[in-house]
Design a protein around this motif. Structure first.
Motif, PDB file in Angstrom:
ATOM      1  N   GLN A  54       7.986  22.329  47.652  1.00  0.00           N
ATOM      2  CA  GLN A  54       8.087  21.061  48.701  1.00  0.00           C
ATOM      3  C   GLN A  54       6.562  20.734  49.103  1.00  0.00           C
ATOM      4  OE1 GLN A  54      10.602  19.185  49.461  1.00  0.00           O
ATOM      5  NE2 GLN A  54       9.533  17.800  50.694  1.00  0.00           N
ATOM      6  N   TYR A  55       5.651  21.553  49.392  1.00  0.00           N
ATOM      7  CA  TYR A  55       4.250  21.072  49.534  1.00  0.00           C
ATOM      8  C   TYR A  55       3.502  20.589  48.369  1.00  0.00           C
ATOM      9  CZ  TYR A  55      -0.612  21.657  51.075  1.00  0.00           C
ATOM     10  OH  TYR A  55      -1.945  21.560  51.294  1.00  0.00           O
ATOM     11  N   LYS A  56       3.819  21.130  47.261  1.00  0.00           N
ATOM     12  CA  LYS A  56       3.288  20.506  46.059  1.00  0.00           C
ATOM     13  C   LYS A  56       3.773  19.212  45.777  1.00  0.00           C
ATOM     14  CE  LYS A  56       2.055  21.863  41.350  1.00  0.00           C
ATOM     15  NZ  LYS A  56       2.139  22.777  40.001  1.00  0.00           N
ATOM     16  N   GLU A  57       5.103  19.087  45.887  1.00  0.00           N
ATOM     17  CA  GLU A  57       5.672  17.602  45.648  1.00  0.00           C
ATOM     18  C   GLU A  57       5.296  16.605  46.604  1.00  0.00           C
ATOM     19  OE1 GLU A  57       9.772  18.240  45.590  1.00  0.00           O
ATOM     20  OE2 GLU A  57       9.802  19.269  43.333  1.00  0.00           O
ATOM     21  N   SER A  58       5.118  17.025  47.862  1.00  0.00           N
ATOM     22  CA  SER A  58       4.598  16.379  48.673  1.00  0.00           C
ATOM     23  C   SER A  58       3.229  15.896  48.507  1.00  0.00           C
ATOM     24  CB  SER A  58       4.230  16.846  50.355  1.00  0.00           C
ATOM     25  OG  SER A  58       4.105  16.208  51.177  1.00  0.00           O
ATOM     26  N   ALA A  59       2.313  16.846  48.117  1.00  0.00           N
ATOM     27  CA  ALA A  59       0.694  16.461  47.514  1.00  0.00           C
ATOM     28  C   ALA A  59       0.849  15.343  46.688  1.00  0.00           C
ATOM     29  CB  ALA A  59       0.055  17.861  47.340  1.00  0.00           C
ATOM     30  N   LEU A  60       1.399  15.744  45.552  1.00  0.00           N
ATOM     31  CA  LEU A  60       1.728  14.840  44.497  1.00  0.00           C
ATOM     32  C   LEU A  60       2.224  13.269  44.919  1.00  0.00           C
ATOM     33  CD1 LEU A  60       3.144  17.302  41.728  1.00  0.00           C
ATOM     34  CD2 LEU A  60       0.709  16.435  42.019  1.00  0.00           C
ATOM     35  N   ARG A  61       3.057  13.215  45.774  1.00  0.00           N
ATOM     36  CA  ARG A  61       3.754  11.748  46.301  1.00  0.00           C
ATOM     37  C   ARG A  61       2.372  11.168  46.959  1.00  0.00           C
ATOM     38  NH1 ARG A  61       8.410  14.536  47.514  1.00  0.00           N
ATOM     39  NH2 ARG A  61       7.578  14.816  49.619  1.00  0.00           N
ATOM     40  N   PRO A 158     -20.032  23.091  32.220  1.00  0.00           N
ATOM     41  CA  PRO A 158     -18.813  23.823  33.005  1.00  0.00           C
ATOM     42  C   PRO A 158     -17.860  23.035  33.789  1.00  0.00           C
ATOM     43  CG  PRO A 158     -20.820  23.526  34.126  1.00  0.00           C
ATOM     44  CD  PRO A 158     -21.258  22.760  33.057  1.00  0.00           C
ATOM     45  N   LEU A 159     -17.898  21.699  33.710  1.00  0.00           N
ATOM     46  CA  LEU A 159     -16.886  20.805  34.409  1.00  0.00           C
ATOM     47  C   LEU A 159     -15.475  20.774  33.769  1.00  0.00           C
ATOM     48  CD1 LEU A 159     -16.471  18.662  36.968  1.00  0.00           C
ATOM     49  CD2 LEU A 159     -17.410  17.096  35.078  1.00  0.00           C
ATOM     50  N   ARG A 160     -14.603  20.944  34.541  1.00  0.00           N
ATOM     51  CA  ARG A 160     -13.001  21.025  33.885  1.00  0.00           C
ATOM     52  C   ARG A 160     -12.458  20.089  35.061  1.00  0.00           C
ATOM     53  NH1 ARG A 160      -8.019  22.581  34.387  1.00  0.00           N
ATOM     54  NH2 ARG A 160      -6.841  22.474  32.418  1.00  0.00           N
ATOM     55  N   GLN A 161     -12.086  19.056  34.573  1.00  0.00           N
ATOM     56  CA  GLN A 161     -11.046  17.950  35.580  1.00  0.00           C
ATOM     57  C   GLN A 161      -9.618  17.820  35.140  1.00  0.00           C
ATOM     58  OE1 GLN A 161     -13.394  14.599  36.276  1.00  0.00           O
ATOM     59  NE2 GLN A 161     -14.873  15.470  37.695  1.00  0.00           N
ATOM     60  N   PRO A 162      -8.683  18.636  35.783  1.00  0.00           N
ATOM     61  CA  PRO A 162      -7.280  18.347  35.338  1.00  0.00           C
ATOM     62  C   PRO A 162      -6.897  16.990  36.225  1.00  0.00           C
ATOM     63  CG  PRO A 162      -7.457  20.279  36.895  1.00  0.00           C
ATOM     64  CD  PRO A 162      -8.850  19.818  36.499  1.00  0.00           C
ATOM     65  N   ASP A 186      -9.029  13.184  39.929  1.00  0.00           N
ATOM     66  CA  ASP A 186      -9.246  14.761  39.786  1.00  0.00           C
ATOM     67  C   ASP A 186      -8.100  15.537  40.568  1.00  0.00           C
ATOM     68  OD1 ASP A 186      -9.684  17.427  39.320  1.00  0.00           O
ATOM     69  OD2 ASP A 186     -11.790  17.046  39.920  1.00  0.00           O
ATOM     70  N   GLN A 187      -7.364  16.138  40.301  1.00  0.00           N
ATOM     71  CA  GLN A 187      -6.276  17.112  41.222  1.00  0.00           C
ATOM     72  C   GLN A 187      -6.767  18.517  41.354  1.00  0.00           C
ATOM     73  OE1 GLN A 187      -2.266  16.737  39.725  1.00  0.00           O
ATOM     74  NE2 GLN A 187      -2.694  18.004  38.089  1.00  0.00           N
ATOM     75  N   THR A 188      -7.885  18.709  41.192  1.00  0.00           N
ATOM     76  CA  THR A 188      -8.285  20.005  41.442  1.00  0.00           C
ATOM     77  C   THR A 188      -8.107  20.491  42.980  1.00  0.00           C
ATOM     78  OG1 THR A 188     -10.010  19.815  39.844  1.00  0.00           O
ATOM     79  CG2 THR A 188     -10.126  21.687  41.257  1.00  0.00           C
ATOM     80  N   ASN A 189      -8.465  19.595  43.767  1.00  0.00           N
ATOM     81  CA  ASN A 189      -8.419  19.990  45.297  1.00  0.00           C
ATOM     82  C   ASN A 189      -6.942  20.026  45.563  1.00  0.00           C
ATOM     83  OD1 ASN A 189     -11.105  19.840  45.611  1.00  0.00           O
ATOM     84  ND2 ASN A 189     -11.123  17.391  46.307  1.00  0.00           N
ATOM     85  N   ILE A 190      -6.138  19.377  45.043  1.00  0.00           N
ATOM     86  CA  ILE A 190      -4.644  19.502  45.483  1.00  0.00           C
ATOM     87  C   ILE A 190      -4.145  21.017  44.924  1.00  0.00           C
ATOM     88  CG2 ILE A 190      -2.399  18.651  44.659  1.00  0.00           C
ATOM     89  CD1 ILE A 190      -3.932  16.835  46.712  1.00  0.00           C
ATOM     90  N   GLU A 191      -4.734  21.137  43.591  1.00  0.00           N
ATOM     91  CA  GLU A 191      -4.251  22.567  43.215  1.00  0.00           C
ATOM     92  C   GLU A 191      -4.715  23.782  44.082  1.00  0.00           C
ATOM     93  OE1 GLU A 191      -5.209  22.657  39.046  1.00  0.00           O
ATOM     94  OE2 GLU A 191      -3.705  21.407  38.390  1.00  0.00           O
ATOM     95  N   ASP A 192      -6.059  23.506  44.426  1.00  0.00           N
ATOM     96  CA  ASP A 192      -6.662  24.498  45.256  1.00  0.00           C
ATOM     97  C   ASP A 192      -5.685  24.550  46.562  1.00  0.00           C
ATOM     98  OD1 ASP A 192      -8.427  25.032  43.343  1.00  0.00           O
ATOM     99  OD2 ASP A 192     -10.094  23.939  44.530  1.00  0.00           O
ATOM    100  N   ASP A 193      -5.433  23.404  47.203  1.00  0.00           N
ATOM    101  CA  ASP A 193      -4.954  23.374  48.510  1.00  0.00           C
ATOM    102  C   ASP A 193      -3.395  23.918  48.326  1.00  0.00           C
ATOM    103  OD1 ASP A 193      -6.898  22.305  49.480  1.00  0.00           O
ATOM    104  OD2 ASP A 193      -6.099  20.149  49.778  1.00  0.00           O
ATOM    105  N   THR A 194      -2.699  23.814  47.124  1.00  0.00           N
ATOM    106  CA  THR A 194      -1.536  24.225  46.917  1.00  0.00           C
ATOM    107  C   THR A 194      -1.451  25.621  46.714  1.00  0.00           C
ATOM    108  OG1 THR A 194      -0.823  22.095  45.757  1.00  0.00           O
ATOM    109  CG2 THR A 194       0.757  24.276  45.507  1.00  0.00           C
ATOM    110  N   ARG A 195      -2.628  26.148  45.979  1.00  0.00           N
ATOM    111  CA  ARG A 195      -2.576  27.771  45.966  1.00  0.00           C
ATOM    112  C   ARG A 195      -2.986  28.295  47.345  1.00  0.00           C
ATOM    113  NH1 ARG A 195      -5.092  26.636  40.809  1.00  0.00           N
ATOM    114  NH2 ARG A 195      -6.992  26.204  41.822  1.00  0.00           N
ATOM    115  N   GLN A 196      -3.658  27.643  48.299  1.00  0.00           N
ATOM    116  CA  GLN A 196      -4.068  28.495  49.454  1.00  0.00           C
ATOM    117  C   GLN A 196      -2.834  28.185  50.202  1.00  0.00           C
ATOM    118  OE1 GLN A 196      -7.306  26.111  51.504  1.00  0.00           O
ATOM    119  NE2 GLN A 196      -7.067  27.753  53.236  1.00  0.00           N
ATOM    120  N   PHE A 197      -2.248  27.214  50.214  1.00  0.00           N
ATOM    121  CA  PHE A 197      -0.823  27.122  51.095  1.00  0.00           C
ATOM    122  C   PHE A 197       0.022  28.339  50.419  1.00  0.00           C
ATOM    123  CE2 PHE A 197       3.529  25.891  51.471  1.00  0.00           C
ATOM    124  CZ  PHE A 197       3.354  25.621  52.738  1.00  0.00           C
TER     125      PHE A 197
END
Length: 482
Positions: A54-61, A158-162, A186-197
């Motif tokens: 739910q957190y990931k879907e909310s972030a994607l929305r 060394p840059l990778r931006q999903p 770039d959704q790196t921050n979203i992925e990092d926040d999701t992993r931290q959550f």
């Protein structure tokens, strides 16, 4: 002398419950703890998965809404010149910086079912956004709608931006064909926040799960503690340490303890009634038999001799069956425990005095904690007959040893250094009244009495050769737990 130490569902559910909770040899406490722990783990796994999803879907929305706003800005900032050239510019510092993580582009549909980019943000630095092969068809099918999809992004070491890309097909004034407006971030921050959550969530659920399992364990252990105490008290009754269940228990358990005491009282009353009946029968039969013997003893002739002989047989039969009935009744009692060492010491001292002129030495060994599950007088009669018989036939030495077998039984071995007994005569020696040598005193009933009492307690007696040269008697009897 030495001494040693609804429909089919409900019945099926009931059968499943019975198979799980009523299986012999399994611990109910352990099953309850495992079952509750399994449900807790399953519930926490589902909760953790639901929360992180739910957190990931909310972030994607939220990210999709931001991309939709960017597309609207691009649409507003895009113009078509009179000669048909598309000009778009967004005055945003981040989209003007190369590879900043925010991008936009304008494209048109070409005839090859693809896209041709005609404008883009400076942040693209010459790169192009990925275009799935089915994107043009999807855009044509839903003009004006926002279509979003993931993009592996730019892979500039060394840059990778999903990236998260959004595209929409919109029409502009001055142009006949609609344009495709695209925005990416770039959704790196979203992925990092999701992993931290997810890390925080799973850690909290792990701690919660461990606490719940410990709480269930303590609750089951504390809740079932009165049952464990009752079990131990009943075991002490069976071992002979106490006569009744005496502790006070919770309201849910106290009726069970009272019923156990009533059962013990009923059992004791039944045995006492049997003893009374046996005693009454003994007096009722022995008195007429004594009168018959007395009358026959004053006369001579074949008839008085026959009466005396048959009367003696009748008295022996009465004694035999009354003794067997008393032993069978006593064998059913709970809580009877007789120490073997005490009885052996008592028998050895008494019989050494009886056979003092013969110089018999009785050497016995038995653990102090070993006990016979039965009445003392029965054990005295069994061991007394065996040891007396060994002393009678021995030259000088009698050896006795006793020990547990580990199967709720114990074995007592009585040996002597006498002439022994041939193998073909041993079975006959155990029969009632049998005598192997008429020159020795006695009625020949000793071993048969031992056999009857032993069988009444569920035991067994065996005759064999002793390494001392004489007879070995192996006696198996029920053992009381220490």
């Amino acid at each position: 002398m030495t001494e040693g130490a609804g429909g089919d569902a409900a019945p099926e559910a009931a059968r499943t419950w019975g198979r799980w909770f009523g299986r012999p040899g399994k611990s109910l406490t352990r099953r309850l703890i495992w079952l509750a722990s399994a449900w807790i783990v399953l519930a926490l796994l589902l909760t953790g998965w639901a929360l992180t999803t739910q957190y990931k879907e909310s972030a994607l929305r939220r990210l999709g809404n931001m991309l939709a706003d960017t597309i609207d800005e691009v649409v507003v900032a895009t113009n078509v010149t009179p000669d048909g050239v598309v000009v778009g510019e967004i005055r945003d510092a981040k989209s003007n910086r190369a590879l900043s993580g925010e991008y936009w582009a304008v494209a048109e549909l070409d005839g090859d079912n693809g896209l041709r980019f005609i404008a883009g943000s400076p942040s693209l630095a010459g790169e192009q956004l990925a275009v799935p092969h089915d994107l043009p068809d999807r855009l044509r099918a839903s003009t004006g709608a926002i279509i979003s999809y993931p993009d592996p992004g730019f892979l500039h070491p060394p840059l990778r931006q999903p990236l998260r890309v959004a595209a929409s097909l919109k029409s502009l004034p001055g142009r006949s064909e609609p344009l495709v407006f695209m925005a990416a971030v770039d959704q790196t921050n979203i992925e990092d926040d999701t992993r931290q959550f997810a890390t925080v969530t799973w850690s909290a659920l792990l701690i919660l799960g461990a606490g719940l399992v410990i709480a269930v364990f303590l609750q089951v252990q504390i809740g079932l503690r009165p049952l464990f105490a009752l079990r131990n008290e009943i075991a002490d009754v069976r071992k002979g340490r106490i006569a009744r269940v005496a502790r006070n228990y919770p309201l849910e358990i106290q009726p069970l303890a009272e019923q156990v005491n009533r059962l013990l009282d009923h059992n004791q009353e039944t045995v006492e009634r049997q003893r009374t009946h046996v005693g009454n029968l003994a007096h009722a039969l022995k008195t007429p038999l004594s009168v018959m013997l007395a009358e026959a003893g004053t006369q001579t002739g074949p008839l008085p001799d026959l009466v005396r002989k048959q009367t003696e047989v009748m008295k022996a039969q009465v004694d035999h069956h009354l003794r067997r009935a008393r032993a069978a009744a006593r064998a059913q009692l709970l809580g009877e425990r007789t120490p073997i060492a005490e009885v052996l010491d008592e028998m050895a001292v008494m019989l050494e005095r009886v056979f003092e002129e013969k110089g018999v030495e009785i050497d016995w060994r038995a653990p102090d904690e070993l006990g016979f599950r039965g009445e003392r007088q029965d054990l005295q009669e069994i061991l007394g007959n065996l040891i007396e018989n060994a002393c009678k036939w021995s030259k000088r030495r009698v050896r006795i040893s006793a020990g547990p077998t580990g199967l709720g039984q114990m074995v007592v071995v009585v040996e002597d250094d006498g002439p022994g007994l041939p193998a073909e005569q041993r079975e006959a020696a155990l029969e009632r009244g049998a005598r192997m040598d008429e020159s020795t005193p006695g009625s020949g009933l000793g071993l048969s009495i031992v056999v009857e009492l032993t069988r009444a307690y569920g035991g067994r007696i065996t005759l064999a050769d002793s390494d001392m040269g004489g007879l070995k008697v192996l006696l198996e009897l029920p053992a009381a737990e220490a």
